[in-house]
Design a protein around this motif. Structure first.
Motif, short mmCIF file in Angstrom:
data_model
loop_
_atom_site.label_atom_id
_atom_site.label_comp_id
_atom_site.label_asym_id
_atom_site.label_seq_id
_atom_site.Cartn_x
_atom_site.Cartn_y
_atom_site.Cartn_z
N ASP A 58 70.42 80.60 70.27
CA ASP A 58 69.91 79.79 71.03
C ASP A 58 69.59 78.55 70.13
OD1 ASP A 58 68.01 78.31 72.48
OD2 ASP A 58 67.16 79.90 73.44
N PRO A 59 69.85 77.29 70.54
CA PRO A 59 69.38 76.21 69.71
C PRO A 59 67.91 76.00 69.64
CG PRO A 59 70.78 75.52 71.66
CD PRO A 59 70.84 77.24 71.52
N ASP A 60 67.13 76.46 70.57
CA ASP A 60 65.78 76.40 70.48
C ASP A 60 65.35 77.20 69.54
OD1 ASP A 60 65.37 73.73 71.69
OD2 ASP A 60 65.72 74.73 73.59
N SER A 61 65.70 78.31 69.23
CA SER A 61 65.26 79.37 68.61
C SER A 61 65.06 79.24 67.16
CB SER A 61 66.10 80.84 68.62
OG SER A 61 67.21 80.55 68.28
N ALA A 62 64.11 79.85 66.34
CA ALA A 62 63.70 79.63 65.07
C ALA A 62 64.49 80.56 64.12
CB ALA A 62 62.24 79.91 65.02
N LEU A 63 64.85 79.88 63.07
CA LEU A 63 65.38 80.61 61.98
C LEU A 63 64.52 80.56 60.68
CD1 LEU A 63 68.49 78.69 62.60
CD2 LEU A 63 69.15 80.54 61.24
N ARG A 64 64.32 81.65 60.27
CA ARG A 64 63.41 81.59 58.80
C ARG A 64 64.32 81.97 57.83
NH1 ARG A 64 58.74 85.87 57.15
NH2 ARG A 64 57.99 84.81 55.22
#
Ligand SMILES: [Zn+2]
Ligand SMILES: [Zn+2]
Length: 147
Positions: free
Chosen positions: A33-39
Motif C-alpha cells: 500500500d503506497p501509504d504504508s510505512a517501510l522501515r
C-alpha cells in the motif's frame, strides 16, 4: 532516502529510517500500500570505491493465500545485500531507489491464511473453508493451487 557517502566512516554507518512506500516511488504495486510505512535498517561499509550494504526492510506485504487466494496483509521482512559502486566525486548514495528495485524484483514469501486452510475446490472453485462443495469433483484437501 539519500546517504552522504562521506558520512560512512571507517567503522561503518548504521541507519534506521522509516519512510512511506510512496516516498520511494512504490505507488502502483500490488504487494504494498503506497501509504504504508517501510522501515529500512542498513549497515553500510565503505571499501575502496564500493559501499557494501546489508539492509533489512520491514513492511506490510499485501499478499494472498496460496491455497484459497484470500487477501492477506502481513508484516514481512526482507534481507538484502547490495553493493554500490561510486565515482570519486560522487557525494550521495540513493538507498531508496535501490531498495525499491530490489523489492520489485523480490518474491514475497509464500503465505497461507492459516496452516490448515482447505483451499478451493478443484472442481467448482468454492472456498472449502466457508462453503461445502456441491460438485462431484474429488478434492484433494490441502493441495495448493498452482496459478
Ligand atoms: Zn487460505
Ligand atoms: Zn466442488
Amino acid at each position: 532516502m539519500k546517504i552522504r557517502i562521506r558520512d560512512i566512516v571507517s567503522g561503518g554507518l548504521r541507519i534506521d529510517h522509516t519512510v512511506k512506500a510512496q516516498e520511494i516511488d512504490l505507488v502502483e504495486e500490488e504487494f504494498i500500500d503506497p501509504d504504508s510505512a517501510l522501515r529500512v535498517v542498513a549497515d553500510l561499509q565503505k571499501v575502496n570505491n564500493f559501499v557494501l550494504a546489508k539492509i533489512r526492510v520491514t513492511f506490510v506485504a499485501e499478499n494472498h493465500c496460496a491455497r484459497c487466494l484470500e487477501r492477506l496483509s502481513r508484516e514481512t521482512q526482507m534481507d538484502l545485500e547490495i553493493d554500490f559502486e561510486f565515482d570519486p566525486g560522487e557525494e550521495w548514495l540513493d538507498l531508496g531507489s535501490r531498495v525499491r528495485e530490489e523489492l520489485l524484483m523480490g518474491v514475497l514469501p509464500r503465505a497461507l491464511c492459516r496452516e490448515d486452510c482447505k483451499g478451493l475446490c478443484q472442481g467448482c472453485g468454492v472456498d472449502l473453508n466457508t462453503e461445502p462443495c456441491e460438485c462431484k469433483a474429488p478434492h484433494k484437501a490441502g493441495q495448493d493451487n498452482k496459478e
